[in-house]
Design an enzyme around this catalytic site. Structure first.
Site, mmCIF file in Angstrom:
data_model
loop_
_atom_site.group_PDB
_atom_site.id
_atom_site.type_symbol
_atom_site.label_atom_id
_atom_site.label_comp_id
_atom_site.label_asym_id
_atom_site.label_seq_id
_atom_site.Cartn_x
_atom_site.Cartn_y
_atom_site.Cartn_z
ATOM 1 N N ARG A 1 55.806 -14.365 8.077
ATOM 2 C CA ARG A 1 55.992 -14.565 6.629
ATOM 3 C C ARG A 1 54.918 -13.768 5.914
ATOM 4 O O ARG A 1 53.734 -13.823 6.274
ATOM 5 C CB ARG A 1 55.887 -16.036 6.262
ATOM 6 C CG ARG A 1 55.850 -16.231 4.746
ATOM 7 C CD ARG A 1 56.043 -17.647 4.330
ATOM 8 N NE ARG A 1 57.433 -18.068 4.496
ATOM 9 C CZ ARG A 1 57.945 -19.166 3.957
ATOM 10 N NH1 ARG A 1 57.189 -19.962 3.229
ATOM 11 N NH2 ARG A 1 59.212 -19.497 4.142
ATOM 12 N N ARG B 1 58.358 -26.195 5.769
ATOM 13 C CA ARG B 1 59.557 -26.312 6.595
ATOM 14 C C ARG B 1 59.754 -25.137 7.536
ATOM 15 O O ARG B 1 60.082 -25.318 8.706
ATOM 16 C CB ARG B 1 60.810 -26.454 5.711
ATOM 17 C CG ARG B 1 61.042 -27.840 5.221
ATOM 18 C CD ARG B 1 61.708 -27.832 3.887
ATOM 19 N NE ARG B 1 60.793 -27.295 2.896
ATOM 20 C CZ ARG B 1 59.917 -28.030 2.213
ATOM 21 N NH1 ARG B 1 59.902 -29.312 2.368
ATOM 22 N NH2 ARG B 1 59.065 -27.477 1.364
ATOM 23 N N THR B 2 59.564 -23.917 7.052
ATOM 24 C CA THR B 2 59.866 -22.769 7.915
ATOM 25 C C THR B 2 58.902 -22.749 9.098
ATOM 26 O O THR B 2 59.322 -22.652 10.257
ATOM 27 C CB THR B 2 59.799 -21.458 7.114
ATOM 28 O OG1 THR B 2 60.638 -21.590 5.966
ATOM 29 C CG2 THR B 2 60.267 -20.278 7.936
ATOM 30 N N HIS C 1 65.053 -14.042 3.222
ATOM 31 C CA HIS C 1 64.618 -15.176 4.037
ATOM 32 C C HIS C 1 65.805 -15.518 4.941
ATOM 33 O O HIS C 1 66.496 -16.515 4.738
ATOM 34 C CB HIS C 1 64.260 -16.345 3.127
ATOM 35 C CG HIS C 1 63.518 -17.455 3.789
ATOM 36 N ND1 HIS C 1 63.441 -17.612 5.157
ATOM 37 C CD2 HIS C 1 62.819 -18.498 3.255
ATOM 38 C CE1 HIS C 1 62.717 -18.699 5.432
ATOM 39 N NE2 HIS C 1 62.341 -19.245 4.301
ATOM 40 N N LYS D 1 38.197 -9.095 7.855
ATOM 41 C CA LYS D 1 37.176 -8.056 8.111
ATOM 42 C C LYS D 1 37.728 -6.666 7.817
ATOM 43 O O LYS D 1 37.058 -5.674 8.064
ATOM 44 C CB LYS D 1 36.751 -8.115 9.578
ATOM 45 C CG LYS D 1 36.215 -9.449 10.041
ATOM 46 C CD LYS D 1 35.866 -9.368 11.531
ATOM 47 C CE LYS D 1 35.580 -10.755 12.083
ATOM 48 N NZ LYS D 1 35.502 -10.735 13.560
HETATM 49 C C1 NCD Z 1 61.596 -21.053 0.302
HETATM 50 C C2 NCD Z 1 60.791 -19.787 0.470
HETATM 51 O O1 NCD Z 1 59.697 -19.809 1.044
HETATM 52 O O2 NCD Z 1 61.304 -18.774 0.057
HETATM 53 N N1 NCD Z 1 61.064 -22.123 1.034
HETATM 54 C C3 NCD Z 1 61.526 -22.296 2.311
HETATM 55 O O3 NCD Z 1 61.208 -21.539 3.190
HETATM 56 N N2 NCD Z 1 62.388 -23.287 2.526
HETATM 57 C C4 NCD Z 1 61.879 -21.415 -1.090
HETATM 58 C C5 NCD Z 1 60.728 -21.530 -2.045
HETATM 59 O O4 NCD Z 1 59.572 -21.421 -1.676
HETATM 60 O O5 NCD Z 1 61.035 -21.768 -3.212
#
Ligand code: NCD
Length: 334
Positions: A128, A77-78, A157, A107
């Site tokens: 991320r 989703r993100t 997040h 590398k």
């Molecule tokens: C979450 C995350 O990555 O922290 N997912 C997300 O981005 N919606 C929650 C999770 O992974 O449990």
């Protein structure tokens, strides 16, 4: 009992710049940066973005802009909603998934060099990373483009919390004086860490934290939230959930933060939402939220209940909030 990784929230990182008048060129690293006014402004623009998204209105707000989505950890989703958000507004993306395997990181390239490389190509980096504090580190390295934290280990997040707050406001009409129930992996769940920070910006909010003993928020974090005026009550049984909660925020146990998989198996899915217990313990207006992915902690039989927002407005709002945030950070909307 060994859960070495993920035990500590970062304490030694510098504080990100607060967002007061303008979002332009600001790194988005933590919910700490926001104020009620900046959230109000963001959400006004999110409603405008919702209209673009729902009615397929062509838009060139981000035309000419390029965003790098640099994802060291898996995401559906993100990453998908950031990619869609940029494209909905006429911008373009460079998507780098799993750079540990598919880029010069394999590398031996340093993190700093990777960040400096991608900032040469684009107008923002959405990052991320499995390590808490890494988004701040990227922001310290990047000289020319804002960094957006798309999840840094057990840290924060922020964009998930922004969409969660927008969803709560959309359904309840407010962000103050709310009763919320948070369940699952409170210690390692970065979405909960950011959302609690967001809720503590508003008066009168109460959070009930339901988790096994080992997955509780560290005591010093609880104290920090309490000092900000957020009321926190730790509970250990579903029957202790208050009947009049405005929302339930369920999460999965964060398997990837465990070193010992027996611990994960022992702690996983201690609290499962079923139609029976949701009808018995929640109110008629209580909304059921989840950042997703779910791995068994909400039974699929509840999905059609109109109070379950996780695969509906909550997930869609992710794209709208990110459209608004990108437009503001890239200075296309003031
Ligand atoms: C979450 C995350 O990555 O922290 N997912 C997300 O981005 N919606 C929650 C999770 O992974 O449990």
């Amino acid at each position: 009992m060994t859960i070495e990784r993920g035990l500590q929230l970062p304490t030694d990182i510098s504080t990100p710049e607060s967002i007061t008048n303008s979002f332009t060129n600001k790194d988005i690293l933590s919910l700490e940066q926001f104020s009620p006014e900046s959230l109000e402004h963001l959400f006004e623009i999110t409603f405008f973005m919702k209209d673009i998204g729902e009615n397929a209105r062509p838009s060139d707000i981000l035309s000419g802009n390029l965003a790098t989505l640099l994802f060291y950890e898996p995401s559906s989703r993100t990453r998908g909603s950031f990619d869609a958000a940029v494209k909905q507004l006429g911008g373009q993306t460079v998507v780098v998934e799993n750079p540990q395997q598919f880029s010069s990181v394999s590398k031996g390239e340093t993190f700093d060099d990777t960040i400096r490389t991608f900032e040469s190509y684009c107008d923002t980096i959405v990052l991320r990373h499995p390590e808490a504090g890494k988004a701040q580190e990227a922001a310290d390295v990047a000289k020319h483009v804002p960094i957006i934290n798309a999840g840094d280990g057990v840290g924060e997040h922020p964009t998930q919390a922004l969409l969660d707050l927008f969803t709560i406001q959309e359904r309840t009409g407010k962000l103050d004086n709310l009763i919320g129930v948070f369940a699952g992996d409170i210690k390692n769940g970065r979405t909960i860490h950011s959302l609690l920070r967001g809720l503590s910006l508003f008066p009168g909010n109460e959070a009930y934290l339901l988790s096994p003993e080992e997955l509780r928020l560290p005591h010093e974090e609880i104290l920090k939230f309490k000092n900000k005026g957020l009321s926190i009550t730790e509970i250990s049984l579903m029957n202790e959930i208050p009947k009049n909660a405005n929302y339930w925020y369920w999460t999965r146990v964060q398997k990837e933060r465990f070193q010992n998989h027996e611990d994960y198996d022992r702690l996983n899915n201690k609290f499962v939402v079923t139609k029976e217990n949701f009808d018995r313990l929640a109110g008629r207006e209580t909304i059921l939220m989840h950042p997703l992915p779910r791995v068994g902690e909400i039974e699929t039989e509840i999905d059609e209940d109109s109070r379950a927002v996780y695969l509906r407005s909550q997930v869609r709002n992710g794209m709208y909030v990110r459209m608004a945030l990108l437009s503001l950070v890239l200075g296309k909307i003031k």
